[in-house]
Design an enzyme around this catalytic site. Structure first.
Site, PDB file in Angstrom:
ATOM      1  N   GLY A  96       0.230 -54.682 -36.652  1.00  0.00           N
ATOM      2  CA  GLY A  96      -0.094 -53.513 -36.046  1.00  0.00           C
ATOM      3  C   GLY A  96       0.026 -53.317 -34.618  1.00  0.00           C
ATOM      4  O   GLY A  96       0.307 -52.267 -33.970  1.00  0.00           O
ATOM      5  N   SER A 138     -10.346 -49.463 -29.354  1.00  0.00           N
ATOM      6  CA  SER A 138      -9.189 -49.911 -29.698  1.00  0.00           C
ATOM      7  C   SER A 138      -8.252 -50.153 -28.741  1.00  0.00           C
ATOM      8  O   SER A 138      -7.667 -49.524 -27.725  1.00  0.00           O
ATOM      9  CB  SER A 138      -8.266 -49.127 -30.878  1.00  0.00           C
ATOM     10  N   ARG A 175      -6.057 -63.531 -41.570  1.00  0.00           N
ATOM     11  CA  ARG A 175      -7.551 -64.043 -41.135  1.00  0.00           C
ATOM     12  C   ARG A 175      -8.267 -64.237 -42.447  1.00  0.00           C
ATOM     13  O   ARG A 175      -9.369 -65.008 -42.385  1.00  0.00           O
ATOM     14  CB  ARG A 175      -7.906 -63.142 -40.103  1.00  0.00           C
ATOM     15  N   ARG A 217     -11.251 -55.421 -44.078  1.00  0.00           N
ATOM     16  CA  ARG A 217     -11.788 -56.822 -44.002  1.00  0.00           C
ATOM     17  C   ARG A 217     -13.301 -57.062 -44.303  1.00  0.00           C
ATOM     18  O   ARG A 217     -13.934 -57.898 -44.702  1.00  0.00           O
ATOM     19  CB  ARG A 217     -11.705 -57.345 -42.627  1.00  0.00           C
ATOM     20  N   ARG A 234       2.674 -58.462 -25.409  1.00  0.00           N
ATOM     21  CA  ARG A 234       2.630 -57.800 -24.337  1.00  0.00           C
ATOM     22  C   ARG A 234       3.768 -58.400 -23.284  1.00  0.00           C
ATOM     23  O   ARG A 234       4.496 -58.040 -22.475  1.00  0.00           O
ATOM     24  CB  ARG A 234       1.397 -57.935 -23.662  1.00  0.00           C
ATOM     25  N   LYS A 245      -1.623 -64.150 -29.489  1.00  0.00           N
ATOM     26  CA  LYS A 245      -0.677 -63.242 -29.970  1.00  0.00           C
ATOM     27  C   LYS A 245      -0.705 -61.881 -29.210  1.00  0.00           C
ATOM     28  O   LYS A 245       0.244 -61.170 -28.934  1.00  0.00           O
ATOM     29  CB  LYS A 245      -1.270 -62.863 -31.260  1.00  0.00           C
ATOM     30  N   ASP A 274     -11.712 -59.538 -34.245  1.00  0.00           N
ATOM     31  CA  ASP A 274     -10.641 -60.323 -35.289  1.00  0.00           C
ATOM     32  C   ASP A 274     -11.581 -61.451 -35.868  1.00  0.00           C
ATOM     33  O   ASP A 274     -10.955 -62.164 -36.647  1.00  0.00           O
ATOM     34  CB  ASP A 274      -9.521 -60.909 -34.653  1.00  0.00           C
ATOM     35  N   ARG A 297      -1.728 -48.714 -42.867  1.00  0.00           N
ATOM     36  CA  ARG A 297      -2.642 -48.571 -41.873  1.00  0.00           C
ATOM     37  C   ARG A 297      -2.626 -47.170 -41.054  1.00  0.00           C
ATOM     38  O   ARG A 297      -1.367 -46.774 -41.018  1.00  0.00           O
ATOM     39  CB  ARG A 297      -2.387 -49.724 -40.873  1.00  0.00           C
ATOM     40  N   GLN A 312      -5.326 -51.299 -28.962  1.00  0.00           N
ATOM     41  CA  GLN A 312      -3.832 -50.704 -29.416  1.00  0.00           C
ATOM     42  C   GLN A 312      -3.743 -49.512 -28.884  1.00  0.00           C
ATOM     43  O   GLN A 312      -2.731 -49.118 -28.512  1.00  0.00           O
ATOM     44  CB  GLN A 312      -3.778 -51.070 -30.839  1.00  0.00           C
TER      45      GLN A 312
HETATM   46  C1  S3P Z   1      -5.015 -56.184 -30.610  1.00  0.00           C
HETATM   47  C2  S3P Z   1      -6.077 -55.285 -30.606  1.00  0.00           C
HETATM   48  C3  S3P Z   1      -6.947 -55.198 -31.784  1.00  0.00           C
HETATM   49  C4  S3P Z   1      -6.836 -56.618 -32.542  1.00  0.00           C
HETATM   50  C5  S3P Z   1      -5.495 -57.023 -32.833  1.00  0.00           C
HETATM   51  C6  S3P Z   1      -4.909 -57.227 -31.558  1.00  0.00           C
HETATM   52  C7  S3P Z   1      -4.132 -55.897 -29.183  1.00  0.00           C
HETATM   53  O1  S3P Z   1      -6.798 -54.053 -32.666  1.00  0.00           O
HETATM   54  O2  S3P Z   1      -7.777 -56.289 -33.948  1.00  0.00           O
HETATM   55  O3  S3P Z   1      -5.591 -58.153 -33.575  1.00  0.00           O
HETATM   56  O4  S3P Z   1      -3.347 -56.817 -29.075  1.00  0.00           O
HETATM   57  O5  S3P Z   1      -4.273 -55.114 -28.686  1.00  0.00           O
HETATM   58  P1  S3P Z   1      -7.345 -52.650 -32.277  1.00  0.00           P
HETATM   59  O6  S3P Z   1      -6.830 -52.344 -31.181  1.00  0.00           O
HETATM   60  O7  S3P Z   1      -7.052 -52.071 -33.453  1.00  0.00           O
HETATM   61  O8  S3P Z   1      -9.157 -53.065 -32.422  1.00  0.00           O
END
Ligand code: S3P
Length: 445
Positions: free
Chosen positions: A101, A174, A401, A357, A33, A28, A326, A129, A176
């Protein structure tokens, strides 16, 4: 995805050993990306093995709304004709990222340094969120954001004109946040430097380098310092998406706890920033053999052979959390079947995932007769030595999940396990039920 879809109650029950080969869908993180970097490149990016989960399809739609030509050629083969760095056009309508997210945060980053406006929304889970963790650093580039109070979605981002690179230390582990900042740094003058105290998944860095950006990571006393040079010309690439280790985790863990199981999973991504669950399972005594270790498209990959195992609880080192963030829900299920306690600390980020979670697992495990201890940033599961009662209903809170974890539990518990709503499974692993059924699992909706 963003209305209130009718819940899909699901149930699972034991039906003998799991056997056979599980071909896991595309990763994913890499899928999101691939589409976003393809859209920011010059030329045609060809993607094979793209995850056809709703999260990724929402990102594909978003990239088209920002002006890229995104074409589905069938069976996971896609092409993206990019607009180049700084080439996004203003979407005509609201960008709906559904449950994702990663999708919304990376796309906000990518558009925040172009002089356009965009409004983002998502489903009830995504609208609850925190977005301040993204919008705060993006405002340092000169972008402005107008969300609901506390910065929740729906949120309008007003992109910065002539942004300059920033220097930022991330307060949370993170990927993200890191990725949103790096994507914003692409259309900024000069360098963008991001320090992450703990190393998180590094797909963005690897892929940006692959697309031709000048980016480097050095380890310093403050953590990992990543520096990106702004305004590169990204060149379209061919990308083969590896199979998602976070999805593989479900059949792997199910096979470990269902007596007599033996399954084979080819081509699983084993990037060290993602593979913490497998390290943990092996420490618990899991029989997992990693065959044919190789590099594919710059990512470590192996074929996994998994046999049912009797497991011992352990304390998971808290510095391993980012590499298996995750996977704590499914690890909690495995821990319930182990002997002794499994102690998971340093996991407060789990409270801001698709749902809280820690709370969802704690309540669900209790409903299945498993003793737990819970705190702001920890969960301790008391193993039942292979004898989990089951028989309860787990609330999934729109979290894929949580749903898949409890459905795996029901394959090995004494009584069947129900989940209130499994529809979110389609966000990341749309073939979950069929794949598990082909291995011999009994899952119904
Ligand atoms: C992800 C980063 C993680 C992960 C999410 C995918 C990503 O989140 O939990 O399922 O692809 O960058 P966080 O950046 O909030 O930790």
């Amino acid at each position: 995805m963003s209305g209130h879809p009718t819940p899909i109650p699901m149930a699972s029950q034991s039906a003998g050993p799991l056997k056979g080969t599980a071909v896991i869908p595309g990763d994913k993180s890499v899928s999101h990306r691939s589409l976003i970097l393809g859209a920011l490149s010059v030329g045609e990016t060809k993607i094979s093995g793209l995850l056809l989960g709703q999260d990724v399809l929402d990102t594909a739609r978003a990239m088209a709304a920002f002006g890229a030509r995104v074409i589905d050629h069938g069976e996971g083969n896609w092409s993206v004709n990019g607009v180049g760095v700084g080439g996004f056009s203003e979407p005509e309508d609201i960008i709906d990222c559904g449950n994702a997210g990663t999708g919304v945060r990376l796309i906000m980053g990518a558009m925040s340094t172009s002089p356009i406006n965009a409004t983002f929304t998502g489903d009830a889970s995504l609208r609850s969120r925190p977005m301040g963790r993204i919008t705060d650093p993006l405002e340092l580039f000169g972008a402005k954001s107008y969300g609901r109070s506390k910065g929740f979605l729906p949120l309008t981002m007003v992109g910065a004109r002539d942004a300059h690179g920033i220097n930022y230390t991330s307060p949370h582990p993170s990927a993200q946040i890191k990725s949103a900042i790096l994507l914003a740094g692409l259309n900024s003058l000069g360098e963008t430097t991001l320090i992450e105290p703990e190393k998180t998944r590094d797909h963005s860095e690897r892929m940006l380098r692959g697309f031709g950006a000048n980016i480097e990571t050095v380890e310093t006393k403050n953590g990992f310092e990543i520096t990106l040079e702004g305004r590169p010309e990204l060149i379209a690439q061919n990308i083969a998406v590896p199979c998602d280790p976070s999805s593989a985790a479900f059949p792997v863990c199910a096979a470990l706890i269902v007596e007599g199981s033996e399954i084979f999973l080819p081509n699983i991504g084993l990037n060290p920033t993602r593979s913490g669950l497998f390290t943990t399972l092996v420490e618990m005594g899991a029989d997992i053999v990693f065959e044919n270790n190789r590099l594919e498209g710059g990512e470590p990959v192996a074929d996994l052979r998994v046999r049912a195992s009797s497991l011992d609880g352990i304390e998971v080192p808290s510095d391993r959390a980012p590499s298996m963030i995750d996977e704590y829900p499914i690890l909690s299920v495995v821990a319930a079947f182990a002997s002794g306690k499994t102690i998971m600390r340093g996991i407060k980020e789990l409270r801001v995932k698709e749902c809280d979670r820690i709370d969802a697992m704690a309540r669900g495990l209790e409903a299945m007769g498993v003793k737990i201890e819970e705190g702001e940033d920890y969960l301790i599961v008391h193993g039942q030595n292979g004898e989990v009662e089951g028989g309860g209903i787990a609330q999934t809170h729109l979290d894929h999940r949580i749903a898949m974890s409890f459905l795996c539990m029901g394959l090995a518990s004494k009584k069947s396990v129900k989940v209130d709503d499994g529809h979110a499974i389609a966000t990341s692993f749309p073939i979950f039920t069929n794949l598990m059924s082909d291995l011999g699992a009994h899952i119904t909706s």
